[in-house]
Design a protein around this motif. Structure first.
Motif, mmCIF file in Angstrom:
data_model
loop_
_atom_site.group_PDB
_atom_site.id
_atom_site.type_symbol
_atom_site.label_atom_id
_atom_site.label_comp_id
_atom_site.label_asym_id
_atom_site.label_seq_id
_atom_site.Cartn_x
_atom_site.Cartn_y
_atom_site.Cartn_z
ATOM 1 N N GLY A 50 0.850 -1.195 0.000
ATOM 2 C CA GLY A 50 0.000 0.000 0.000
ATOM 3 C C GLY A 50 0.880 1.237 0.000
ATOM 4 O O GLY A 50 1.832 1.328 0.772
ATOM 5 N N VAL A 51 0.555 2.187 -0.882
ATOM 6 C CA VAL A 51 1.337 3.424 -0.937
ATOM 7 C C VAL A 51 0.524 4.543 -0.284
ATOM 8 O O VAL A 51 -0.669 4.697 -0.566
ATOM 9 N N ILE A 52 1.182 5.270 0.637
ATOM 10 C CA ILE A 52 0.529 6.442 1.241
ATOM 11 C C ILE A 52 1.489 7.624 1.181
ATOM 12 O O ILE A 52 2.709 7.448 1.271
ATOM 13 N N LYS A 53 0.923 8.803 1.043
ATOM 14 C CA LYS A 53 1.721 10.013 1.163
ATOM 15 C C LYS A 53 1.822 10.328 2.645
ATOM 16 O O LYS A 53 0.948 9.921 3.421
ATOM 17 N N SER A 54 2.847 11.048 3.081
ATOM 18 C CA SER A 54 2.996 11.341 4.517
ATOM 19 C C SER A 54 1.993 12.410 4.968
ATOM 20 O O SER A 54 1.907 12.728 6.140
ATOM 21 N N TYR A 55 1.245 12.943 4.018
ATOM 22 C CA TYR A 55 0.106 13.808 4.309
ATOM 23 C C TYR A 55 -0.993 13.348 3.363
ATOM 24 O O TYR A 55 -0.916 12.227 2.867
ATOM 25 N N LYS A 56 -1.973 14.171 3.112
ATOM 26 C CA LYS A 56 -3.046 13.687 2.253
ATOM 27 C C LYS A 56 -3.478 14.755 1.264
ATOM 28 O O LYS A 56 -3.502 15.944 1.588
ATOM 29 N N THR A 57 -3.831 14.326 0.054
ATOM 30 C CA THR A 57 -4.371 15.266 -0.938
ATOM 31 C C THR A 57 -5.596 14.665 -1.603
ATOM 32 O O THR A 57 -5.791 13.453 -1.586
ATOM 33 N N GLN A 94 -8.962 -4.065 4.412
ATOM 34 C CA GLN A 94 -9.748 -4.539 3.260
ATOM 35 C C GLN A 94 -8.890 -5.200 2.193
ATOM 36 O O GLN A 94 -9.354 -6.081 1.477
ATOM 37 N N ASN A 95 -7.646 -4.768 2.078
ATOM 38 C CA ASN A 95 -6.805 -5.283 0.985
ATOM 39 C C ASN A 95 -5.726 -6.254 1.454
ATOM 40 O O ASN A 95 -4.935 -6.728 0.645
ATOM 41 N N GLY A 96 -5.670 -6.521 2.742
ATOM 42 C CA GLY A 96 -4.639 -7.438 3.234
ATOM 43 C C GLY A 96 -3.245 -6.903 2.956
ATOM 44 O O GLY A 96 -2.363 -7.629 2.484
ATOM 45 N N ILE A 97 -3.046 -5.615 3.259
ATOM 46 C CA ILE A 97 -1.758 -4.968 2.968
ATOM 47 C C ILE A 97 -0.664 -5.578 3.854
ATOM 48 O O ILE A 97 -0.841 -5.698 5.074
ATOM 49 N N THR A 98 0.446 -5.950 3.225
ATOM 50 C CA THR A 98 1.541 -6.570 3.973
ATOM 51 C C THR A 98 2.755 -5.652 4.084
ATOM 52 O O THR A 98 3.749 -5.991 4.722
ATOM 53 N N HIS A 99 2.691 -4.519 3.420
ATOM 54 C CA HIS A 99 3.857 -3.647 3.305
ATOM 55 C C HIS A 99 3.350 -2.246 2.941
ATOM 56 O O HIS A 99 2.505 -2.115 2.064
ATOM 57 N N ILE A 100 3.831 -1.225 3.657
ATOM 58 C CA ILE A 100 3.413 0.149 3.321
ATOM 59 C C ILE A 100 4.638 0.925 2.846
ATOM 60 O O ILE A 100 5.721 0.799 3.435
ATOM 61 N N CYS A 101 4.464 1.700 1.796
ATOM 62 C CA CYS A 101 5.539 2.609 1.380
ATOM 63 C C CYS A 101 5.036 4.051 1.546
ATOM 64 O O CYS A 101 3.994 4.424 0.997
ATOM 65 N N VAL A 102 5.771 4.836 2.328
ATOM 66 C CA VAL A 102 5.377 6.223 2.614
ATOM 67 C C VAL A 102 6.152 7.148 1.672
ATOM 68 O O VAL A 102 7.383 7.101 1.624
#
Ligand code: IMP
Length: 404
Positions: A271-278, A328-336
């Protein structure tokens, strides 16, 4: 591990493109786009800082020795696909497109512009109307658009004239000059599209995937398959944000529908997330900010849409929505991503359990920086995901992987 899925866990624009690009350089043999259409704008900066943007094409096309596939869950504007392949000079051995993809027609573009662009802030690429026709079983599939352009054009024309007649009847009733103008504009756009359609269909013939279960063959050959999501969980058609959403589902479920891979064949979901949100388009969001920090994030993070150029609304990282998407997606790894942008903020915050919390000022993007380590720790503890990777800057290679 032969399959990895990359998904956005916010409202799109998380930086999936550069994460996919990194995995293309270091791991993937095959890249597959599985939902959405030309509404996406995946941006990559190479080592020299040169910028590349793809819309419907998988990011792997930037690399000549990778094979790319557009799977049947995507909607295709044949003319735009032709233009994008030409502009990036993608050879046939690099790319195949499922014949079962529904196509986007001029009527879809016209309807999107009139009915949805104002109301929902859509990208105007005809995505919603094209998926509507698909579920109504009225689509022209990519294989038919390519193999039978004459027959397809008759159907395209029929739908277009029906829509223009509807507009003309509306005009007769309410004499609104805007509708009159719109009818003319639609004709102009239609003619421009048709002018390129035959050429595009002829050009795209060799890109047509003949064997729908090819992906199973690639899997059985033990090739590394990367599934490239577009948009993000908050934009899913199934999200509670409906109707402020797109018309597809950027989820692991959609990977299965679109590619024919089954759930036992998915090895890792990143799962990719930004360190803030847009967010672009209509609708506010709970962690949205309206003070000077929103301007700093927008300015430093260059928060303008890659497809439409629209400014994005900015807010703090919302860990509640991230956690929902993880489950919901069974995320195993997050990239910020865009962690460097946060170093420009004096008093950064995050949002969790519907409350805002402060971070100490982040001085550098390094695990030696206590505040930065704390940011990663907060994400880990709230989502329960152990593997947290992060980017350190916008260019290719500026990414620190927890584990691959
Ligand atoms: P559509 O996908 O063009 O129908 O637009 C529906 C909503 O999704 C609008 O709010 C768009 O701004 C948003 N959207 C669609 N694609 C993207 C994307 O790639 N990034 C961010 N927002 C998107």
């Amino acid at each position: 591990m032969p399959t990895k899925v990359v998904l956005g866990l916010q409202h799109g624009d998380e930086g999936k493109g550069r994460v996919v690009d990194d995995l293309v350089q270091t791991w993937a043999d095959v890249v597959v786009r599985f939902q959405g259409g030309g509404n996406a704008g995946h941006t990559v900066y190479d080592e020299l800082g040169n910028k590349f943007v793809t819309h419907i094409l998988p990011i792997g096309v930037l690399n000549r020795d990778k094979f790319n596939l557009i799977a049947k869950g995507c909607v295709i504007n044949v003319v735009d696909l032709y233009k994008e392949i030409k502009s990036l000079d993608v050879p046939v051995h690099n790319l195949l497109v499922s014949g079962l993809c529904p196509t986007i027609e001029p009527t879809h573009l016209a309807k999107d512009k009139v009915k949805y662009q104002g109301r929902l802030g859509t990208t105007g690429r005809g995505i919603g109307p094209a998926y509507s026709d698909f579920y109504a079983r009225d689509s022209i599939l990519f294989k038919d658009a390519i193999n039978d352009p004459q027959g397809s054009l008759l159907k395209i024309q029929e739908k277009f004239f029906d829509y223009q007649t509807y507009l003309a009847e509306t005009y007769i009733v309410n004499k609104n000059e805007d509708i009159h103008e719109l009818i003319n504009e639609n004709f102009e756009n239609f003619n421009k599209w048709v002018e390129l359609y035959y050429k595009a269909a002829e050009f795209l013939k060799p890109y047509l995937l003949e064997k729908e279960d090819l992906i199973q063959d690639l899997y059985n050959e033990n090739l590394n398959i990367l599934l490239e999501g577009a948009q993000g969980s908050g934009l899913s058609i199934y999200s509670e944000n409906y109707p402020d959403v797109t018309s597809s589902s950027p989820s692991v479920g959609e990977v299965l529908n679109s590619t024919g891979l089954n759930h036992t064949q998915i090895d890792e979901v990143i799962g990719v997330i930004k360190s803030y949100k847009t967010k672009v388009g209509t609708g506010e969001f709970p962690s949205q900010i309206f003070d000077i920090n929103a301007d700093i994030l927008a300015e430093v993070g260059k928060e303008y849409g890659a497809t439409t150029g629209r400014p994005r609304k900015c807010g703090w990282l919302d860990l509640d929505e991230v956690k929902d998407a993880v489950i919901q997606n069974g995320i195993t790894h997050i990239c910020v991503t865009k962690t460097d942008v946060m170093t420009h903020i004096g008093n950064p915050k995050y949002y969790r359990n519907k409350v805002f919390y402060d971070f100490a000022k982040i001085n550098s993007v390094s695990t030696n920086d206590l505040s930065f380590s704390n940011l990663l720790e907060v994400i880990k503890s709230h989502t329960g995901v152990e593997n947290i990777s992060f980017t350190t800057g916008p260019k290719r290679g500026e990414i620190v992987w927890a584990e691959k």
